[in-house]
Design a protein around this motif. Structure first.
Motif, PDB file in Angstrom:
ATOM      1  N   ASP A  14     -20.483  91.768 164.534  1.00 49.53           N
ATOM      2  CA  ASP A  14     -21.529  90.815 164.204  1.00 49.53           C
ATOM      3  C   ASP A  14     -22.100  90.228 165.490  1.00 49.53           C
ATOM      4  O   ASP A  14     -21.382  89.565 166.232  1.00 49.53           O
ATOM      5  CB  ASP A  14     -20.938  89.708 163.327  1.00 49.53           C
ATOM      6  CG  ASP A  14     -22.032  88.832 162.739  1.00 49.53           C
ATOM      7  OD1 ASP A  14     -23.180  88.910 163.226  1.00 49.53           O
ATOM      8  OD2 ASP A  14     -21.736  88.084 161.795  1.00 49.53           O
ATOM      9  N   PRO A  15     -23.401  90.451 165.764  1.00 47.27           N
ATOM     10  CA  PRO A  15     -24.003  89.903 166.982  1.00 47.27           C
ATOM     11  C   PRO A  15     -23.745  88.406 167.134  1.00 47.27           C
ATOM     12  O   PRO A  15     -23.530  87.907 168.236  1.00 47.27           O
ATOM     13  CB  PRO A  15     -25.502  90.166 166.779  1.00 47.27           C
ATOM     14  CG  PRO A  15     -25.552  91.375 165.902  1.00 47.27           C
ATOM     15  CD  PRO A  15     -24.357  91.282 165.002  1.00 47.27           C
ATOM     16  N   LEU A  16     -23.722  87.725 166.000  1.00 48.30           N
ATOM     17  CA  LEU A  16     -23.431  86.291 166.026  1.00 48.30           C
ATOM     18  C   LEU A  16     -22.149  85.985 166.795  1.00 48.30           C
ATOM     19  O   LEU A  16     -22.078  85.034 167.564  1.00 48.30           O
ATOM     20  CB  LEU A  16     -23.192  85.829 164.596  1.00 48.30           C
ATOM     21  CG  LEU A  16     -24.250  85.030 163.864  1.00 48.30           C
ATOM     22  CD1 LEU A  16     -23.793  84.827 162.437  1.00 48.30           C
ATOM     23  CD2 LEU A  16     -24.463  83.696 164.547  1.00 48.30           C
ATOM     24  N   ALA A  17     -21.133  86.818 166.548  1.00 47.92           N
ATOM     25  CA  ALA A  17     -19.826  86.574 167.144  1.00 47.92           C
ATOM     26  C   ALA A  17     -19.911  86.634 168.667  1.00 47.92           C
ATOM     27  O   ALA A  17     -19.338  85.795 169.368  1.00 47.92           O
ATOM     28  CB  ALA A  17     -18.812  87.589 166.627  1.00 47.92           C
ATOM     29  N   PHE A  18     -20.635  87.619 169.176  1.00 52.74           N
ATOM     30  CA  PHE A  18     -20.712  87.774 170.634  1.00 52.74           C
ATOM     31  C   PHE A  18     -21.503  86.641 171.267  1.00 52.74           C
ATOM     32  O   PHE A  18     -21.169  86.143 172.330  1.00 52.74           O
ATOM     33  CB  PHE A  18     -21.338  89.126 170.983  1.00 52.74           C
ATOM     34  CG  PHE A  18     -20.565  90.269 170.391  1.00 52.74           C
ATOM     35  CD1 PHE A  18     -19.336  90.636 170.928  1.00 52.74           C
ATOM     36  CD2 PHE A  18     -21.025  90.947 169.277  1.00 52.74           C
ATOM     37  CE1 PHE A  18     -18.600  91.659 170.370  1.00 52.74           C
ATOM     38  CE2 PHE A  18     -20.301  91.974 168.713  1.00 52.74           C
ATOM     39  CZ  PHE A  18     -19.084  92.340 169.255  1.00 52.74           C
ATOM     40  N   ILE A  19     -22.538  86.229 170.546  1.00 52.49           N
ATOM     41  CA  ILE A  19     -23.351  85.138 171.092  1.00 52.49           C
ATOM     42  C   ILE A  19     -22.554  83.838 171.065  1.00 52.49           C
ATOM     43  O   ILE A  19     -22.589  83.042 171.997  1.00 52.49           O
ATOM     44  CB  ILE A  19     -24.682  85.042 170.315  1.00 52.49           C
ATOM     45  CG1 ILE A  19     -25.498  86.295 170.643  1.00 52.49           C
ATOM     46  CG2 ILE A  19     -25.445  83.776 170.675  1.00 52.49           C
ATOM     47  CD1 ILE A  19     -26.713  86.506 169.804  1.00 52.49           C
ATOM     48  N   ARG A  20     -21.788  83.671 170.020  1.00 55.11           N
ATOM     49  CA  ARG A  20     -20.888  82.523 169.943  1.00 55.11           C
ATOM     50  C   ARG A  20     -19.928  82.519 171.140  1.00 55.11           C
ATOM     51  O   ARG A  20     -19.695  81.499 171.768  1.00 55.11           O
ATOM     52  CB  ARG A  20     -20.056  82.626 168.664  1.00 55.11           C
ATOM     53  CG  ARG A  20     -20.205  81.453 167.745  1.00 55.11           C
ATOM     54  CD  ARG A  20     -19.357  81.653 166.510  1.00 55.11           C
ATOM     55  NE  ARG A  20     -20.180  81.526 165.325  1.00 55.11           N
ATOM     56  CZ  ARG A  20     -20.140  82.341 164.284  1.00 55.11           C
ATOM     57  NH1 ARG A  20     -19.310  83.370 164.281  1.00 55.11           N
ATOM     58  NH2 ARG A  20     -20.916  82.153 163.248  1.00 55.11           N
ATOM     59  N   TYR A  21     -19.391  83.690 171.416  1.00 51.06           N
ATOM     60  CA  TYR A  21     -18.432  83.790 172.515  1.00 51.06           C
ATOM     61  C   TYR A  21     -19.103  83.460 173.833  1.00 51.06           C
ATOM     62  O   TYR A  21     -18.560  82.736 174.672  1.00 51.06           O
ATOM     63  CB  TYR A  21     -17.834  85.203 172.559  1.00 51.06           C
ATOM     64  CG  TYR A  21     -16.723  85.350 173.564  1.00 51.06           C
ATOM     65  CD1 TYR A  21     -15.422  84.976 173.248  1.00 51.06           C
ATOM     66  CD2 TYR A  21     -16.981  85.847 174.845  1.00 51.06           C
ATOM     67  CE1 TYR A  21     -14.402  85.092 174.164  1.00 51.06           C
ATOM     68  CE2 TYR A  21     -15.961  85.966 175.774  1.00 51.06           C
ATOM     69  CZ  TYR A  21     -14.677  85.592 175.426  1.00 51.06           C
ATOM     70  OH  TYR A  21     -13.661  85.714 176.346  1.00 51.06           O
ATOM     71  N   VAL A  65     -18.381  90.429 177.658  1.00 52.05           N
ATOM     72  CA  VAL A  65     -18.610  89.785 176.364  1.00 52.05           C
ATOM     73  C   VAL A  65     -19.058  90.818 175.340  1.00 52.05           C
ATOM     74  O   VAL A  65     -18.671  90.770 174.171  1.00 52.05           O
ATOM     75  CB  VAL A  65     -19.679  88.681 176.494  1.00 52.05           C
ATOM     76  CG1 VAL A  65     -20.036  88.120 175.121  1.00 52.05           C
ATOM     77  CG2 VAL A  65     -19.195  87.594 177.429  1.00 52.05           C
ATOM     78  N   ASP A  90     -21.627  81.601 174.242  1.00 50.19           N
ATOM     79  CA  ASP A  90     -21.905  80.173 174.237  1.00 50.19           C
ATOM     80  C   ASP A  90     -20.657  79.390 174.638  1.00 50.19           C
ATOM     81  O   ASP A  90     -20.745  78.332 175.262  1.00 50.19           O
ATOM     82  CB  ASP A  90     -22.375  79.763 172.834  1.00 50.19           C
ATOM     83  CG  ASP A  90     -23.035  78.391 172.837  1.00 50.19           C
ATOM     84  OD1 ASP A  90     -23.566  78.005 173.905  1.00 50.19           O
ATOM     85  OD2 ASP A  90     -23.012  77.715 171.806  1.00 50.19           O
ATOM     86  N   ASN A  91     -19.502  79.918 174.272  1.00 46.13           N
ATOM     87  CA  ASN A  91     -18.238  79.262 174.626  1.00 46.13           C
ATOM     88  C   ASN A  91     -17.896  79.422 176.094  1.00 46.13           C
ATOM     89  O   ASN A  91     -17.190  78.621 176.676  1.00 46.13           O
ATOM     90  CB  ASN A  91     -17.093  79.884 173.813  1.00 46.13           C
ATOM     91  CG  ASN A  91     -16.822  79.078 172.569  1.00 46.13           C
ATOM     92  OD1 ASN A  91     -17.697  78.360 172.109  1.00 46.13           O
ATOM     93  ND2 ASN A  91     -15.623  79.199 172.035  1.00 46.13           N
ATOM     94  N   ASP A 129     -23.168  78.230 179.064  1.00 49.65           N
ATOM     95  CA  ASP A 129     -24.163  77.466 178.348  1.00 49.65           C
ATOM     96  C   ASP A 129     -25.354  78.373 178.066  1.00 49.65           C
ATOM     97  O   ASP A 129     -25.938  78.945 178.993  1.00 49.65           O
ATOM     98  CB  ASP A 129     -24.580  76.281 179.236  1.00 49.65           C
ATOM     99  CG  ASP A 129     -25.464  75.335 178.474  1.00 49.65           C
ATOM    100  OD1 ASP A 129     -25.471  75.407 177.231  1.00 49.65           O
ATOM    101  OD2 ASP A 129     -26.165  74.543 179.132  1.00 49.65           O
ATOM    102  N   ILE A 130     -25.659  78.549 176.787  1.00 46.21           N
ATOM    103  CA  ILE A 130     -26.881  79.279 176.458  1.00 46.21           C
ATOM    104  C   ILE A 130     -28.026  78.285 176.623  1.00 46.21           C
ATOM    105  O   ILE A 130     -28.213  77.385 175.812  1.00 46.21           O
ATOM    106  CB  ILE A 130     -26.823  79.850 175.030  1.00 46.21           C
ATOM    107  CG1 ILE A 130     -25.728  80.921 174.956  1.00 46.21           C
ATOM    108  CG2 ILE A 130     -28.171  80.428 174.632  1.00 46.21           C
ATOM    109  CD1 ILE A 130     -25.595  81.589 173.609  1.00 46.21           C
TER     110      ILE A 130
END
Lengths: 742, 122, 107
Positions: free
Chosen positions: A184-191, A240, A193-194, A197-198
């Motif tokens: 899920d692309p969401l997961a990688f972007i979340r990571y 990532v 972001d962690n 800083d996006i």
């Protein structure tokens, strides 16, 4: 704390794997093509390396890595299996075992010098089996971050200025399949972001087709991201997205990249140039001026017909290409799969759970207490003469007995594992002493208490070595004697009336009765006029001081430390017998109780103290008549139906205070064909009892093998019958000798 | 709601350490000691991620993933396969079976935690 | 996942309950798009969405885009925490243009 436990698991697991590895390696000697064995060996190394890494045990990982590498080549038929390689792998196995044991002893331990030297030597020997190229470091690493070059982030000033933006710019376009692949692309972007800083993100739905064509399980999204992170380099950002390397195209521009690089980015991205330009400015990646510059450079490139990407070394923007046309999942050959499954089922249907030994011990202890408490209750119930209560307690007793048996059953293990360890011993020793000896194992499935198994290894080792060293002849002699050149050592186990019998047999030269007798005479163990059965003569080799190593070799028999073997076995309440035929072979029979924990005992009273004798050793009880008491005051034997029965007064033996009781009884006990009497005051009947070992302090007490607690809460000592019989017999013999010389 | 991760490996110590790391980070962890055992424990409950070794007795990781991907409740569940760098061939086989994420053994618990969080945040 | 749909006075109210994930994507597409036919205004209530992934989010995007195409208005209302997180992470709140309570400062 938790991790400590896990480390213990690792150590136990490694021991088991190493044992399996050894077994399979030995199996390969006779069946070098056994794929299952090769697989098992590989898996052992693989698992130890993998789990060792989790604990940061770099020494184990580094060494096992090389072994695994060679094994992998064996598995792929790149390296042939032969005796040399098996020998080397066995040594490697031992070395891994050594490393594991050192960790077991001290988790922070560094290998000592000797171990280290062994390791280096083995690694050198392994070299010739390794693939030609130097392996990369086996230390913990996750693939992609390591395989991707990191130097590309360096920015060299060239034509065109650099952008002001001090953030990383990341362009992401996902493949249609990414969601179906579980990513899920969401997961990688979340990571991401962690991780930092996006600063800004633009989600691009541009690629989404018309509603009718839109596959809801496909991904159509792209992202332009401005990202800021401390201590972040390109490899980190690539890391990532390592799991979607093949399911996305990823372009990373470092802070202050050249405008030219943005030009190339705009070129490569699928969207319209103007829209991309807007996006990049919106993202904060570029200023309007920089965008103008980028677009100017682009038109310049187009004008000169040179492709922007070709003008620099290929793809140094760290793009990760979408690999399309992936191999379609193969449908497994169903028949083959099923067949394999059935086979696997057969191999290991039994489900096992691992329990810490001390938990089991605790259970058995409690069961023991219950047995004792149950006995007390039964006793009280009997006194009340209440039939209903009596019945109910006897049901309870029966259940308690069953629970006891089941609990003990839990601690039963098969002797096979102990036996199979000797495969290696026999193999190594026969090489070392230059004899051709094979090992035959039978009765491997025979079960016995774990506590017994643990203690039987050493005596067995002694006996096996003895058979090999002194029992089995060299091939030439064997051939002369008309025997097969290859000698056979036989390990066997079976149950016999509440005991387990373990046999170590060989088809060697057998014992030489005359020479043993001569030796025993010389040592003063027997007298010339004694007539001894074969059994008794052979038994002499277990006498302390019977033999020194020198004497044994001369005897062409056995005997190195055989007295130690017997002592060890007797400490387990067991016996040793020896059976031999000259020229045909020798078999040593060890008889052991099934468990060390609980016995059916016979309770005796002497003065105020109570003693317990294992019930199966009690032959009969005789009341001493007043006349006999007078008669035996001076001697240490009585006439029992025409045979001489030596006896011991427990009152004297244990220095019991007070005068002898009004009545005395003799309990006739027997052990390995020898009988003796124990003179006691009181016979208190059968009694099921739990043996509690004596503390170290009392370990050397003669005649006592343990203690137990009575229903009343009093302590009773458990008598070491074999030792007492020995004492009675010796005493009698001395007295006899004394009276004869008189 | 805590995310559930299934760890399938024949090494009990590996499961233990990975379990400690993941639980510590807030995941729920279920364990399987080989492919067969793991399948028997997957009864339709939500599992957000599966970590599986390749080399296992009874049922290897590749067969396990193939089976997993046939189950409607798990066909989109991401799988991290544990591998050694010498297993390139296995990797292709595993990719075909549906395991797209690979982590090289040996790894440290923190590395596994990072890999897991890339796919599923606790 | 279930979607309940009610239509009154030209407004279609859809309420999604459960997971908006790829496991239900095909089903969701089949139910969300027809909502556009049930009224001139469509309101999707997200309060009961427990989990949403990229597949689920894409379908919201698709529905929004299709609504615009046919000149209807689509509103997402009562965002659950899970849906808010995704809107925020993808920075797409303004795309949908619905008033939302952002859990943290927008970038």
């Amino acid at each position: 704390m938790e991790l400590d436990q896990a480390l213990q698991t690792f150590i136990m697991e490694s021991r088991e794997l190493l044992e399996a590895m050894e077994e399979s390696l030995l199996g390969l000697e006779s069946e070098p093509d056994d794929r299952d064995a090769i697989g098992a060996i590989f898996r052992a190394a693989h698992t130890i390396k993998g789990s060792g890494g989790l604990f940061g045990l770099d020494g184990i990982v580094a060494f096992t890595h090389v072994v695994e590498n060679v094994l992998d080549r064996v598995r792929n038929n790149e390296v042939p299996i032969n005796a040399d390689l098996i020998a080397l792998l066995l040594s490697c196995r031992d070395h891994i075992g050594m490393l594991v044991e050192q960790i077991a002893a001290d988790s922070a331990a560094k290998p000592d010098h000797e171990t280290e030297t062994t390791g280096i030597m083995l690694l050198n020997q392994l070299k010739s089996y390794q693939a030609g190229t130097q392996e990369q470091s086996p230390l913990p690493a996750i693939t992609s971050s390591q395989t991707k070059p990191q130097s590309q982030t360096a920015v060299v000033a060239q034509s065109g200025g650099t952008v002001e933006n001090d953030n990383w710019h990341i362009s992401l376009r996902f493949s249609h399949d990414v969601l179906r692949n579980g990513m899920d692309p969401l997961a990688f972007i979340r990571y991401l972001d962690n991780m930092g800083d996006i600063v800004h993100i633009v989600t691009l739905p541009d690629a989404m087709p018309f509603a009718t064509d839109m596959d809801p399980e496909s991904c159509y999204l792209g992202f332009e991201i401005d990202f800021h992170g401390e201590n972040v380099d390109k490899a980190t950002i690539e890391g990532v997205f390592e799991f979607v390397r093949e399911d996305c195209s990823l372009r990373i521009l470092p802070p202050h990249s050249r405008i030219e690089e943005y030009t190339q980015l705009i070129d490569e991205l699928p969207e319209d140039k103007i829209r991309l330009g807007d996006l990049l400015v919106n993202c904060g990646a570029l200023t309007w001026n920089e965008l103008d510059e980028a677009l100017r450079l682009q038109s310049l490139n187009a004008e000169f017909g040179c492709d922007a990407s070709a003008s620099r070394d290929s793809g140094n923007l760290g793009q990760i290409l979408v690999e399309q046309n992936m191999v379609q999942p193969e449908l497994v050959d169903a028949a083959l799969g099923k067949q394999k499954l059935a086979k696997e089922n057969k191999v290991q249907e039994s489900k096992l759970i691992r329990i810490q030994a001390d938990k089991l011990d605790q259970l058995i202890n409690l069961v023991g207490e219950m047995v004792i408490a149950g006995a007390a209750t039964s006793l009280l119930a009997q006194r009340t003469r209440d039939p209903a209560l009596h019945e109910s307690t006897s049901t309870l007793s029966r259940l308690v007995e069953e629970i006891r048996d089941s609990a003990l059953q839990l601690r039963m293990v098969q002797i096979g594992e102990t036996f199979s360890r000797f495969n290696r011993v026999v193999r190594d020793v026969s090489k070392e002493i230059g004899k051709d000896i094979g090992l035959a194992i039978s009765g491997a499935e025979t079960e016995l208490d774990k506590s017994v198994v643990e203690k039987i290894g050493d005596p067995l080792m002694h006996l096996v070595r003895n058979s090999m060293d002194h029992g089995i002849e060299k091939s030439e002699i064997r051939l002369q004697r008309g025997k097969p050149a290859k000698g056979t050592l036989h390990l066997n186990a079976y149950h016999e009336s509440g005991s387990i019998v373990v046999e170590v047999g060989d088809d060697g030269g057998g014992l030489n009765r005359a020479r043993i007798l001569a030796k025993a005479l010389e040592k003063g163990l027997v007298t010339a006029n004694q007539t001894l059965s074969d059994q008794e003569v052979y038994g002499l080799i277990f006498e302390a001081g019977f033999s020194t190593a020198e004497a044994v070799t001369n005897l062409s028999g056995r005997g190195v430390g055989m007295d130690v073997v017997r002592r060890n076995i007797e400490a387990l309440r067991g016996t040793v017998e020896i059976d031999s035929r000259e020229g045909v072979g020798t078999t040593v029979k060890i008889r052991l109780p099934l468990t060390l924990a609980i016995i059916d005992g016979f309770l005796l009273g002497v003065g105020s103290a109570s003693y317990v004798v294992p019930l199966d050793m009690v032959m009969e009880c005789i009341e001493l008549s007043e006349a006999e008491r007078q008669e035996t005051r001076e001697s240490n034997y009585i006439n029992l139906r025409g045979t001489v029965l030596p006896f011991i007064r427990l009152r004297d033996q244990f220095r019991e205070q007070g005068k002898a009781g009004r009545r005395e009884n003799i309990v006739v006990v027997q052990y390995v064909g020898q009988m003796a009497g124990l003179v006691v005051d009181e016979l208190m009947g059968e009694f099921q009892t739990v043996i509690k070992p004596l503390g170290k302090l009392f370990g050397n007490l003669k005649g006592i093998s343990g203690s137990t607690i009575l229903g009343s809460g009093e302590v009773a000592l458990i008598l070491d019958v074999p030792a007492l019989i020995q004492r009675a017999v010796n005493k009698e013999a001395q007295q006899l000798a004394y009276s004869q010389t008189k | 709601m805590a995310k559930t991760v299934m760890v399938v490996d024949d090494s009990a110590s590996l499961r233990q350490v990975v379990g400690i790391a993941l639980r510590g980070a807030g995941y729920e962890v279920i364990e399987g000691c080989d492919g067969k055992d793991a399948l028997s424990k997957l009864t339709g409950q939500k599992v957000h991620l599966v970590i599986s070794d390749v080399n296992m007795p009874n049922m290897d990781g590749i067969t396990f993933v193939k089976n997993l991907k046939q189950m409607p409740a798990y066909k989109f569940t991401p799988v991290i396969m544990l591998t050694t760098e010498s297993q390139e061939g296995k990797k292709q086989e595993g990719q075909a079976a549906g395991a797209k994420a690979w982590v090289v053994k040996p790894f440290l618990p923190t590395q596994m935690l990072a890999a897991v969080s890339k796919l599923v945040m606790p | 996942m279930t979607i309940s749909i009610e239509s009154s006075n030209g407004v279609c109210h859809a309420r999604v309950t459960g997971e908006m994930t790829i496991y239900h994507a095909a089903e969701m597409k089949g139910e969300l798009l027809p909502c556009l036919d049930y009224g001139t205004e469509v309101e999707i209530d997200l309060s009961e969405v427990s989990e949403i992934d990229t597949a689920g989010f894409q379908l919201l995007l698709l529905t929004k885009r299709e609504a615009a195409k046919v000149g209807k208005s689509l509103r997402l209302v009562a965002h659950s925490p899970a849906t808010l997180e995704v809107l925020d992470l993808f920075n797409m709140a303004s795309y949908f243009g619905d008033p939302v309570m952002m859990p943290r400062a927008a970038h």
